[in-house]
Enzyme design. Structure first.
Site, short mmCIF file in Angstrom:
data_model
loop_
_atom_site.label_atom_id
_atom_site.label_comp_id
_atom_site.label_asym_id
_atom_site.label_seq_id
_atom_site.Cartn_x
_atom_site.Cartn_y
_atom_site.Cartn_z
N TYR A 144 0.83 -1.34 -0.04
CA TYR A 144 -0.12 -0.05 0.18
C TYR A 144 0.94 1.11 -0.04
O TYR A 144 0.46 2.33 -0.13
CB TYR A 144 -1.06 0.12 1.19
CG TYR A 144 -1.90 -1.20 0.97
CD1 TYR A 144 -2.08 -1.77 -0.19
CD2 TYR A 144 -2.86 -1.24 2.24
CE1 TYR A 144 -3.26 -2.94 -0.16
CE2 TYR A 144 -3.93 -2.18 2.27
CZ TYR A 144 -3.91 -3.08 1.10
OH TYR A 144 -5.12 -3.84 1.04
N LYS A 195 3.92 -15.44 1.61
CA LYS A 195 3.56 -16.07 0.27
C LYS A 195 5.26 -16.27 -0.10
O LYS A 195 5.58 -15.87 -1.16
CB LYS A 195 2.97 -15.33 -0.66
CG LYS A 195 2.68 -15.84 -1.97
CD LYS A 195 1.67 -16.72 -1.96
CE LYS A 195 1.49 -17.44 -3.40
NZ LYS A 195 0.50 -18.67 -3.25
N ASP A 227 -2.41 -18.29 0.88
CA ASP A 227 -3.65 -19.07 0.18
C ASP A 227 -4.05 -19.93 0.94
O ASP A 227 -5.27 -20.35 1.17
CB ASP A 227 -3.26 -19.61 -1.22
CG ASP A 227 -1.86 -20.12 -1.37
OD1 ASP A 227 -1.12 -20.12 -0.31
OD2 ASP A 227 -1.45 -20.79 -2.26
N ASP A 251 -5.41 -7.28 5.16
CA ASP A 251 -6.52 -6.60 5.00
C ASP A 251 -7.64 -7.76 4.70
O ASP A 251 -8.48 -7.64 5.03
CB ASP A 251 -6.16 -5.59 3.88
CG ASP A 251 -7.43 -4.70 3.58
OD1 ASP A 251 -8.35 -4.61 4.26
OD2 ASP A 251 -7.35 -3.99 2.76
N ASP A 255 -10.63 -9.46 7.38
CA ASP A 255 -12.26 -9.39 7.00
C ASP A 255 -12.72 -10.81 6.90
O ASP A 255 -13.96 -10.74 7.30
CB ASP A 255 -12.43 -8.81 5.44
CG ASP A 255 -12.59 -7.14 5.76
OD1 ASP A 255 -12.11 -6.52 6.69
OD2 ASP A 255 -12.89 -6.48 4.92
#
Ligand code: NAD
Length: 362
Positions: A144, A195, A227, A251, A255
């Site tokens: 970001y 990852k 994943d 992020d 959620d």
């Protein structure tokens, strides 16, 4: 001994913000009185309302007030009517400004299933019963913020969108320490999510987290690819205690973890820096669709107050008292619309607040 006094900046913001803030503050004032400390509130403008009144979603005065307080108690900002404003005037920019201005690099999201609400989730009760996990997300680095970023046009006129995922060792180290510290005080399990099979930035992340684990021999460290973590969160969420991850993965996963509980109206969060005040706020937004109708669930706001007591004000007993009052009210069958199920008693935001206050005073 004189009672400690804490200076708290209250930022109600937009939409349902003022309604849930009113409940949250009343609960904090009540528990302060019971526990023998004082809260000195100072109110600041943030979000759409701040833009309307000052032309800036995060006025300098608000940031200064926040910096000079013991903690910040925030509700929510935003409304779709501001979507056409230039980016730097949008309400959500105020959140980024506040995080940057206070150096808040760690976002803590506890996800706990209350036994009274196992039927509110879309997952089977046996999968979610007893979930008690914490997502620790790095908040000020990663893709970001990494440079270069932008949309660039090459000599042939073709455009490329670019973002850069970057973490320095120091950034990984400081968020890892936060997560290990938390794990040490919980069930002593930490799962770092990355990852590393594809991304170099994740390889460095994994290397640093592994190195830092040496300072926390009592914490059991595991690593998981993002994943797989997304899959495991819905397959067997009870395996997790603390999940540590970067900004982008955090992020998304936070959620996903939030929805295990069935309603976003239940979930608190904390954003912390190395020193200075933290920000405590619900995970949800300003819910413009139900604003001003006394329909909002104030529990995420109330539980954010409990987190503030625990992590910034060192009042863990008062925090527990609030959490227990919320559980009592749910056990009594009171529900706002978002968590309502048949046979329960439907209440509005204000009445939910009154019930929590009543449970506190028993
Ligand atoms: P939202 O979280 O505001 O609402 C999503 C859905 O959940 C809506 O149906 C809403 O009614 C419901 N909901 C949310 N909180 C609730 C509560 N406490 N009680 C009952 N129901 C609740 O997300 P959105 O609709 O995508 O965004 C609305 C506005 O909020 C946008 O302007 C967005 O940018 C902003 N936003 C702000 C924050 C923040 O302040 N931290 C976070 C997310 C979104």
């Amino acid at each position: 001994m004189t009672a400690p006094t804490y200076r708290i900046t209250a930022l109600a913001g937009d939409g349902i913000g003022p309604e849930i803030m009113q409940v949250g503050r009343a609960v904090l004032d009540a528990v302060a009185k019971q526990s023998g400390f004082d809260i000195q509130w100072q109110e600041g403008l943030i979000g759409g309302i701040a833009y309307e009144q000052t032309g800036d979603p995060l006025p300098a005065e608000t940031l200064k007030m926040a910096q000079n307080s013991d903690a910040i108690y925030l509700a929510a900002v935003g409304d779709f009517k501001y979507d056409t404003l230039p980016r730097n005037k949008r309400p959500e920019q105020a959140l980024l400004g506040l995080r940057a201005g206070l150096g808040l690099f760690a976002n803590l999201r506890p996800v706990k299933i209350l036994p009274q609400l196992v039927n509110s989730s879309s997952l089977k009760p046996e999968v979610i019963e007893g979930i008690d996990l914490m997502v620790v997300r790095e908040l000020t680095g990663g893709i970001y913020f990494g440079q270069p970023k932008g949309i660039f046009t090459d000599a042939s006129g073709s455009r490329r969108g670019v973002n850069t995922m970057v973490y320095s060792e120091a950034e990984v180290d400081r968020i890892a320490h936060v997560a290990f510290d938390l794990a040490r005080k919980r069930r002593r399990k930490l799962c770092s999510v990355d990852k590393a099979n594809v991304l170099e930035v994740s390889q460095l992340w994994r290397e640093r987290v592994t190195a830092i684990a040496a300072a926390y021999p009592e914490v059991e460290l595991s690593h998981m690819y993002v994943d797989n973590a997304a899959m495991q969160l819905v397959r067997w969420p009870k395996q997790f205690d603390v999940i540590l991850t970067g900004n982008l993965f955090g992020d998304i996963l936070s959620d996903e973890a939030a929805m295990l509980t069935g309603s976003i109206g239940m979930l608190p969060s904390a954003s912390l820096g190395s020193t200075g005040p933290g920000v405590y706020e619900p995970v949800h937004g300003s819910a413009p669709d139900i604003a001003g109708q006394d329909k909002a669930n104030p529990i995420a706001q109330v539980l954010s107050g409990a987190m503030m007591l625990r992590y910034s004000l060192n009042q863990p007993e008062a925090a527990t008292r609030i959490e227990q009052a919320v559980e009592t009210v749910l056990a009594q069958g009171y529900r706002t619309g978002d968590i309502y199920s048949e046979g329960m008693t439907l209440v509005g935001c204000q009445q939910m607040g009154e019930k929590i206050l009543a449970a506190l005073s028993v």
